[in-house]
Design a protein around this motif. Sequence first.
Motif, PDB file in Angstrom:
ATOM      1  N   LEU A  73     -50.484  88.911  35.778  1.00  0.00           N
ATOM      2  CA  LEU A  73     -51.432  88.033  35.098  1.00  0.00           C
ATOM      3  C   LEU A  73     -51.601  86.724  35.851  1.00  0.00           C
ATOM      4  N   ILE A  74     -50.496  86.147  36.318  1.00  0.00           N
ATOM      5  CA  ILE A  74     -50.567  84.895  37.088  1.00  0.00           C
ATOM      6  C   ILE A  74     -51.374  85.101  38.358  1.00  0.00           C
ATOM      7  N   SER A  75     -51.141  86.214  39.041  1.00  0.00           N
ATOM      8  CA  SER A  75     -51.894  86.521  40.257  1.00  0.00           C
ATOM      9  C   SER A  75     -53.378  86.691  39.952  1.00  0.00           C
ATOM     10  N   GLY A  80     -54.266  74.158  35.971  1.00  0.00           N
ATOM     11  CA  GLY A  80     -53.501  73.733  34.803  1.00  0.00           C
ATOM     12  C   GLY A  80     -53.026  74.928  33.989  1.00  0.00           C
ATOM     13  N   ALA A  81     -53.941  75.888  33.772  1.00  0.00           N
ATOM     14  CA  ALA A  81     -53.581  77.101  33.037  1.00  0.00           C
ATOM     15  C   ALA A  81     -52.553  77.924  33.821  1.00  0.00           C
ATOM     16  N   ILE A  82     -52.688  77.927  35.145  1.00  0.00           N
ATOM     17  CA  ILE A  82     -51.717  78.654  35.983  1.00  0.00           C
ATOM     18  C   ILE A  82     -50.328  78.047  35.831  1.00  0.00           C
ATOM     19  N   SER A  87     -56.382  84.188  41.335  1.00  0.00           N
ATOM     20  CA  SER A  87     -57.351  84.735  42.296  1.00  0.00           C
ATOM     21  C   SER A  87     -58.795  84.564  41.855  1.00  0.00           C
ATOM     22  N   ALA A  88     -59.014  83.850  40.752  1.00  0.00           N
ATOM     23  CA  ALA A  88     -60.378  83.605  40.273  1.00  0.00           C
ATOM     24  C   ALA A  88     -61.160  82.765  41.283  1.00  0.00           C
ATOM     25  N   TYR A  89     -62.487  82.828  41.195  1.00  0.00           N
ATOM     26  CA  TYR A  89     -63.334  82.074  42.136  1.00  0.00           C
ATOM     27  C   TYR A  89     -63.072  80.581  42.015  1.00  0.00           C
TER      28      TYR A  89
END
Length: 268
Positions: free
Chosen positions: A222-224, A235-237, A228-230
């Motif tokens: 999930l973290i990965s 902060g959420a990571i 990897s989003a555009y």
Amino acid sequence: MKKTGKLFKYIFLSVASFISIFPFFWMIIGATNTSKEISIGKLTFGTHLIENIRSVFEQTNVERVFLNSIIISSVSTILAILLASMAGYAFEVFKTKFLDKVFNIIMLSMMIPFAAVMIPLFRMMSQIGLLDTYAGVMLPTLVTAFLIFFFRQNTKSFPKELIEAARVDGLGEVRIFFRIFVPSMKATYAAAGIITFMASWNNYLWPLIAIQTNEQQTLPLLISYVASAYQPNYGAIMVLIIIATLPTLIVFFLMQKYFVEGMVGSIK
């Protein structure tokens, strides 16, 4: 001279402590800031902690993913240390030339990188229908050469006289193992449990291959995915990383008093 030596010792320990603690400090600071503030390296607390937490729970299925990680890691740890301790006990207590050769072959398997076996593992799990299941993720991690070696080495320090006395009293081998060996090796089991739980909790490559749907994701995946989003929300990571770090910290601090004893083979 002694004062100078102590000074350098304290300086070295202070620097080492700072290097060790800073990533955790940065993680906590980052969870309170926006992505832009994290990108520019802001090192003070911000006001966006609630927004970052809300983003995690609104945009991801973190509750389900956290449960997946807990189930996989807990079951894998229990089964792995049980199987490895039984194997290590057998290799040491029922020592023969044949078993020594088998043990050496198991040790040689540590030289094989996971990348060399992941394709055969994937094909095997696909053929027996275990892809995208808890069992498919856990099975390849249940028996490890390191854990078998670890338990065999610690069994060397176990008093063999206790085993002989139990046999004289009429106890079978299974009862000797569970009623005498296991309670006497608490420190060893604690150390093995910490090592195995952390390895399973942080496992990334095999779950990435074996898990096909979002419902079966683990926290590292999930973290990965979020990272990897555009336009990743840093902060959420950071919030996700804190969530992923807490269980391993709790497990370690609860069992740390046994950890050193288990690593050096002490028996209590």
